[in-house]
Scaffold this active site. Structure first.
Site, PDB file in Angstrom:
ATOM      1  N   CYS A 100       0.803  -1.211   0.000  1.00  0.00           N
ATOM      2  CA  CYS A 100       0.000   0.000   0.000  1.00  0.00           C
ATOM      3  C   CYS A 100       0.839   1.266   0.000  1.00  0.00           C
ATOM      4  CB  CYS A 100      -0.887   0.049   1.252  1.00  0.00           C
ATOM      5  SG  CYS A 100      -1.911  -1.388   1.502  1.00  0.00           S
ATOM      6  N   GLY A 126       1.141   0.207  -5.219  1.00  0.00           N
ATOM      7  CA  GLY A 126      -0.086  -0.574  -5.326  1.00  0.00           C
ATOM      8  C   GLY A 126      -0.834  -0.219  -6.582  1.00  0.00           C
ATOM      9  N   ASN A 200      -1.044   1.319   5.689  1.00  0.00           N
ATOM     10  CA  ASN A 200       0.034   0.605   5.008  1.00  0.00           C
ATOM     11  C   ASN A 200       0.738  -0.254   6.046  1.00  0.00           C
ATOM     12  OD1 ASN A 200       2.134  -0.252   3.337  1.00  0.00           O
ATOM     13  ND2 ASN A 200       3.327   1.603   3.652  1.00  0.00           N
ATOM     14  N   GLY A 201       0.732  -1.571   5.840  1.00  0.00           N
ATOM     15  CA  GLY A 201       1.380  -2.469   6.785  1.00  0.00           C
ATOM     16  C   GLY A 201       0.597  -3.754   6.948  1.00  0.00           C
ATOM     17  N   TYR A 342      14.085  -2.121  -3.190  1.00  0.00           N
ATOM     18  CA  TYR A 342      13.140  -2.344  -4.282  1.00  0.00           C
ATOM     19  C   TYR A 342      11.907  -1.447  -4.276  1.00  0.00           C
ATOM     20  CZ  TYR A 342       9.786  -4.876  -7.239  1.00  0.00           C
ATOM     21  OH  TYR A 342       8.864  -5.200  -8.194  1.00  0.00           O
TER      22      TYR A 342
END
Length: 594
Positions: A100, A126, A200-201, A342
């Protein structure tokens, strides 16, 4: 399931490496939760926490008007477009996938439009769903949808989201048929008003919390762990509202960088370990902006101020401006190293470091510690480009674009009836024969997960006439799944967890293979090395993964371009049980102890 490894990171056809060790190792340090304390807006590095209880509200440069609150729960979608949605996968499916990206904006008359642009900048985090919640006249209005940001929003939809406050979310989905209702931000009503959240997580105690809430009468509308947070807020007895958030977060374990919106407040929260990034900026008109990466701030001309610190809650409202308080006492930060390897864009600053400079340094280390005679250095685009530049500069070898990436592959495709070998890779990557033919080629990529894509890339380059292909990987071998907001295969599918470096080299068919040495990575990070999470490389988890499921993607996807999404739904593998964990830590552990 998780394993620690002692790996020789260089392998060639003439030099065998040692196989990895499979003995798991875990950290079980649990931090006691103590009451929060306030601290100033301008903060030193997280390593200098805790602070003395000091509070400095900042007067805002904006106004918000509103009338009555609304209680708006998750809408039912009668005609659900997800039913006909068939995503197109790519060779990226052999990479870890960031779940996310989040955005929050307070105090700008075009908050939803700025949110829309910021989500564009975070699209790499995302691609399967996007949503925005805006606040106008104390009413929370939400638009979410499946697809890219540009697929979900247009001028007409953005005009339905007026107001000076908004939050947004982009999502990479891991599930099939229930995807649309899992797209965030979520909006829910409770007896004191409404709240929206973008997360996010990943919460490692999600199932335990959900079972507890369901036992007490809560009804869930999604399969997302984020909904647990809304239920915890609704049942909290704390006052005022931001203390409900603190109360809810004290029950959470795992990774969470979240933005909340109510009728009059924007709240940003980061977990005590700081696994996932969250930054704060400000526009020239005084509007406050939160985002997962600084690249989102750049696009909407917001000036980066600082990170939201691990364990911190930032509350923004019309009356007091920006208020900062500590959510929980926290151990040393454990920030995700894969943000630098990345996930993040090279032009972002993440965890106080330039992502571009980190990746360039990774390439330089590979050139120094794993040199090889070669004629040209090429990247696997796009994530391998900066590391390849670093390798080429250090080795004194020309950098070339030997693989050209197509950025125009649609969401669906039609494959010829006569099967094309390595179709998925060829759809996205085209070799440049003039660069490769007759050359000894070093190929730099960011990581190897299952190895299937790497083998196809090597074959593609050799078919284009390369004399030798030497793979250099700008990360250590990945031997363990991530439980903190990254979609990775189960540990059993990770090729570095099953094979030695030499066995991987033989599997992918290259002439030599080298990974970034783990010790060299930590040496490059210098004094900050202890603030990063390396669980995917070591199997040592800062927060123990409990009751968590990980998709067995490899059982259902090859190059990711064959078969329906629904076929993935059954592919789950359970995380380690407490008994299994105890056995790994204490060899004398007996079942009778339970």
């Amino acid at each position: 399931m998780a394993a620690s490894a002692n790996i020789s990171t260089l392998s060639s056809s003439s030099a065998l490496s040692k196989p990895i060790s499979k003995s798991p190792s875990f950290y079980l340090n649990q931090t006691k939760r103590n009451p929060f304390f306030l601290f100033p807006k301008t903060l030193p590095k997280p390593s200098s926490f805790p602070f003395k209880p000091v509070f400095h509200p900042q007067k805002p440069q904006f106004t918000v008007s509103g009338k009555n609150p609304i209680s708006d729960f998750f809408p039912a979608n009668k005609n659900d477009p997800e039913e006909s949605f068939v995503p197109s996968f790519s060779d990226d499916d052999d990479k870890p996938r960031e779940e996310c990206g989040v955005v929050g904006i307070f105090g700008d008359p075009e908050a939803s439009r700025l949110c829309y642009l910021a989500l564009h900048a975070l699209q790499h985090r995302g691609q399967e769903g996007a949503g925005i919640v805006a606040v106008n006249n104390n009413v929370l209005q939400s638009i979410t949808g499946v697809g890219l940001v540009s697929d979900v929003f247009n001028e007409s939809k953005l005009s339905q989201l007026p107001g000076e406050m908004a939050i947004g979310h982009v999502r990479y989905s891991t599930a099939g048929s229930s995807m649309l209702k899992n797209v965030q931000p979520f909006v829910a009503g409770y007896r004191f008003g409404s709240v929206g959240v973008a997360h996010n997580g990943n919460l490692v105690n999600y199932r335990a919390l959900r079972h507890m809430l369901e036992d007490n009468g809560s009804i869930f509308n999604t399969s997302s762990d984020t909904e647990v947070v809304l239920h915890l807020i609704a049942i909290s007895k704390a006052r005022p509202f931001f203390l409900r958030i603190v109360d809810a977060c004290e029950k959470l374990e795992g990774a969470y960088s979240m933005v909340f919106v109510t009728e009059d407040k924007l709240v940003a929260v980061r977990d005590p370990h700081g696994f996932r990034p969250l930054v704060m900026g400000r526009r020239s008109n005084g509007a406050v902006v939160f985002a997962s990466e600084t690249c989102a701030l750049d696009l909407i001309e917001a000036t980066y101020e600082r990170e939201v610190n691990p364990g911190e809650v930032l509350v923004v409202d019309k009356k007091d401006g920006v208020q900062s308080l500590c959510l929980l006492p926290h151990p040393e930060p454990k920030q995700c190293i894969f943000e630098h390897i990345y996930f993040a864009l090279p032009n972002s600053v993440v965890f106080g470091r330039s992502v571009y400079e980190s990746r360039h340094a990774f390439g330089e280390i590979l050139a120094t510690e794993a040199p090889v005679e070669c004629d040209v250095v090429i990247p696997v685009p796009d994530s391998g480009v900066v590391a390849a530049l670093g390798y080429a500069a250090k080795a004194g070898v020309p950098f070339q674009q030997g693989l050209i990436r197509s950025h125009y592959v649609g969401r669906t495709f039609i494959e010829p009836s006569q099967k094309i070998r390595d179709f998925g890779v060829k759809l996205k990557l085209s070799p440049v024969r003039g660069v490769l033919e007759g050359k000894r080629v070093v190929v730099v990529d960011d990581s190897i997960v299952r190895g299937t894509t790497s083998s196809k890339i090597v074959r593609l380059i050799k078919e284009a006439g390369a004399k030798e292909v030497h793979m250099r990987i700008a990360s250590p071998p990945i031997i363990a799944s991530c439980y903190y907001g990254v979609d990775t295969p189960s540990s059993e599918e990770l090729i570095s967890n099953r094979m030695s470096v030499e066995e991987i080299r033989e599997f992918i068919g290259c002439d030599s293979l080298a990974f970034l040495p783990f010790d060299s990575l930590k040496k490059m990070l210098a004094g900050d090395s202890q603030t990063f999470c390396y669980a995917c490389f070591s199997g040592k988890y800062p927060v123990m993964p409990r009751e968590i499921k990980v998709k067995k993607v490899g059982d259902f996807l090859d190059d990711g371009l064959n078969g329906p999404m629904d076929s993935i739904d059954g592919g789950w593998v359970k995380g380690p049980t407490n008994i299994e964990i105890e056995k790994e830590i204490d060899p004398t552990y007996q079942q009778s102890k339970v």
